[in-house]
Scaffold this motif. Structure first.
Motif, PDB file in Angstrom:
ATOM      1  N   MET A 139      -5.278   7.024  -3.940  1.00 36.99           N
ATOM      2  CA  MET A 139      -4.241   7.433  -4.902  1.00 36.99           C
ATOM      3  C   MET A 139      -3.099   6.418  -4.880  1.00 36.99           C
ATOM      4  O   MET A 139      -2.645   6.020  -3.812  1.00 36.99           O
ATOM      5  N   THR A 140      -2.636   6.002  -6.056  1.00 32.92           N
ATOM      6  CA  THR A 140      -1.548   5.045  -6.143  1.00 32.92           C
ATOM      7  C   THR A 140      -0.230   5.697  -5.747  1.00 32.92           C
ATOM      8  O   THR A 140       0.083   6.805  -6.184  1.00 32.92           O
ATOM      9  N   ALA A 141       0.534   5.004  -4.904  1.00 27.72           N
ATOM     10  CA  ALA A 141       1.806   5.547  -4.456  1.00 27.72           C
ATOM     11  C   ALA A 141       2.793   5.614  -5.610  1.00 27.72           C
ATOM     12  O   ALA A 141       2.804   4.752  -6.495  1.00 27.72           O
ATOM     13  N   ALA A 142       3.621   6.647  -5.614  1.00 30.73           N
ATOM     14  CA  ALA A 142       4.633   6.778  -6.659  1.00 30.73           C
ATOM     15  C   ALA A 142       5.656   5.663  -6.514  1.00 30.73           C
ATOM     16  O   ALA A 142       6.023   5.275  -5.397  1.00 30.73           O
ATOM     17  N   PRO A 143       6.116   5.083  -7.623  1.00 34.05           N
ATOM     18  CA  PRO A 143       7.127   4.027  -7.537  1.00 34.05           C
ATOM     19  C   PRO A 143       8.421   4.567  -6.954  1.00 34.05           C
ATOM     20  O   PRO A 143       8.712   5.764  -7.068  1.00 34.05           O
ATOM     21  N   PRO A 144       9.208   3.711  -6.303  1.00 30.89           N
ATOM     22  CA  PRO A 144      10.453   4.186  -5.688  1.00 30.89           C
ATOM     23  C   PRO A 144      11.414   4.745  -6.724  1.00 30.89           C
ATOM     24  O   PRO A 144      11.544   4.200  -7.832  1.00 30.89           O
ATOM     25  N   ALA A 145      12.078   5.828  -6.371  1.00 31.00           N
ATOM     26  CA  ALA A 145      13.064   6.421  -7.268  1.00 31.00           C
ATOM     27  C   ALA A 145      14.391   5.686  -7.118  1.00 31.00           C
ATOM     28  O   ALA A 145      14.673   5.082  -6.086  1.00 31.00           O
ATOM     29  N   LEU A 146      15.182   5.721  -8.168  1.00 29.77           N
ATOM     30  CA  LEU A 146      16.493   5.081  -8.157  1.00 29.77           C
ATOM     31  C   LEU A 146      17.459   6.015  -8.887  1.00 29.77           C
ATOM     32  O   LEU A 146      17.727   5.842 -10.072  1.00 29.77           O
TER      33      LEU A 146
END
Length: 356
Positions: free
Chosen positions: A1-8
């Protein structure tokens, strides 16, 4: 599963409930349910372009987006439309999270939406317009510099953005020239709460724009996104083409004749009667200070855009585009694009020298 992109997290994400401070603006004929729901699922703010929809189609489009995603999304409205109040009622009844406007909405429309819990984000191209809508209660403002596609001004984003940020106390979304994480970080450094990326989202695999038209965009350089007033009498940034060259050469009489034909076509397509069309024209004339010939020329825009964006006829239509088109060379999905932007933004931020 692809990791969720970092939140900002920013003031924009907190205001709208989205994960990432990225907006896909409400582009006519382009920002339909498929694109908007894909953007929303990617964690950004997708906005339906409703100016070319009948009220019935608007309600159906909102419900279609809702059937595709549980994420927040918005709808872009024409503040000068004669049926603006009816469209606002539809948004409220359907529980839409965000209402954006291409022109400044009235104080009364802003109040009605805010009373219903809808976030109001007008688009502006000048500091004085941002100050006006902020004083009327707008929750945020989207400011587009001259690099942006479609109707645009002559002041670059790098000048206009900080000017607006310094003038208002509400979140500011930057538009015009953005397509990646570096641009997002730059906008945040100027004081923006996020960026809008029209051309970049148009050029995704989730966009319904015909493949042949997307190919024209991908083959274009920044210098090919030119500004002309010959489409509808107002400064309009579009891709260079043989049709545009023909419009530039045509005389005023030919332009007005073409506008009358397009007005009739748009009336049939939109379901508007001639009385309603004239009423909207009068509202547009008051809102923008136009002459009646300029109002008539404005009928060109929706039909010339439809010819390319829907029908794929670049020989018969125009292609709105920001100068950033020269930096776009692929067609990722919205999820891939948002993930890429946020990952790059995180990496850029980590490389900045620490203060101290």
């Amino acid at each position: 599963m692809t990791a969720a992109p970092p939140a900002l997290p920013t003031a924009l994400t907190r205001l709208t409930g989205v994960r990432h401070p990225i907006v896909q603006p409400g582009m006519g004929w382009v920002a339909g349910p498929r694109l908007v729901s894909a953007v929303a699922d990617a964690g950004a703010l997708g906005v339906l372009g409703s100016a070319t929809m009948t009220p019935e189609r608007l309600r159906a489009a909102v419900r279609e987006v809702r059937s595709r995603t549980d994420a927040p999304f918005g709808v872009n409205l024409r503040a000068d439309a004669g049926d603006a109040a009816e469209r606002v009622r539809i948004l409220i009844e359907e529980g839409v999270r965000v209402a954006s406007f291409a022109l400044a909405p009235s104080r009364a429309l802003i109040a009605r939406l805010k009373d219903a819990g809808v976030v109001v984000i007008p688009s502006v191209g000048a500091r004085r317009h941002a100050e006006k809508v902020a004083a009327w209660g707008a929750d945020a403002v989207l400011v587009q510099g001259g690099e942006g596609g479609g109707h645009t001004g002559g002041v670059a984003t790098t000048v206009l953005l900080p000017e607006v940020v310094d003038a208002v106390d509400i979140p500011v979304i930057a538009a015009g020239g953005f397509c990646d994480g570096r641009g997002l970080v730059a906008a945040l450094a100027y004081g923006a709460a996020g960026v809008a990326m029209g051309t970049r989202f148009l050029l995704t695999s989730d966009s319904t724009v015909p493949d042949a038209v997307k190919a024209r965009y991908l083959a274009s350089a920044a210098a090919d996104a030119i500004v002309t007033t010959r489409v509808d009498g107002l400064p309009h940034r579009i891709l260079r083409s043989e049709l545009v060259a023909s419009l530039e050469r045509s005389g005023r009489a030919a332009a007005l004749f073409r506008a009358v034909r397009h007005a009739a076509s748009f009336r049939r397509l939109s379901g508007l009667g001639w009385v309603e069309l004239l009423r909207d024209g009068a509202a547009l004339r008051r809102a923008r200070g136009l002459s009646w010939s300029q109002v008539l020329l404005a009928a060109n825009t929706p039909m010339l855009l439809k010819a390319s964006m829907v029908d794929g006829r670049t020989d018969l239509g125009v292609m709105a585009s920001g100068q950033v088109v020269g930096r776009v060379d692929d067609l990722p999905s919205c999820a891939e694009l948002v993930g890429r932007v946020m990952t790059e933004a995180s990496e850029v931020l980590s490389r900045l020298p620490a203060r101290g």
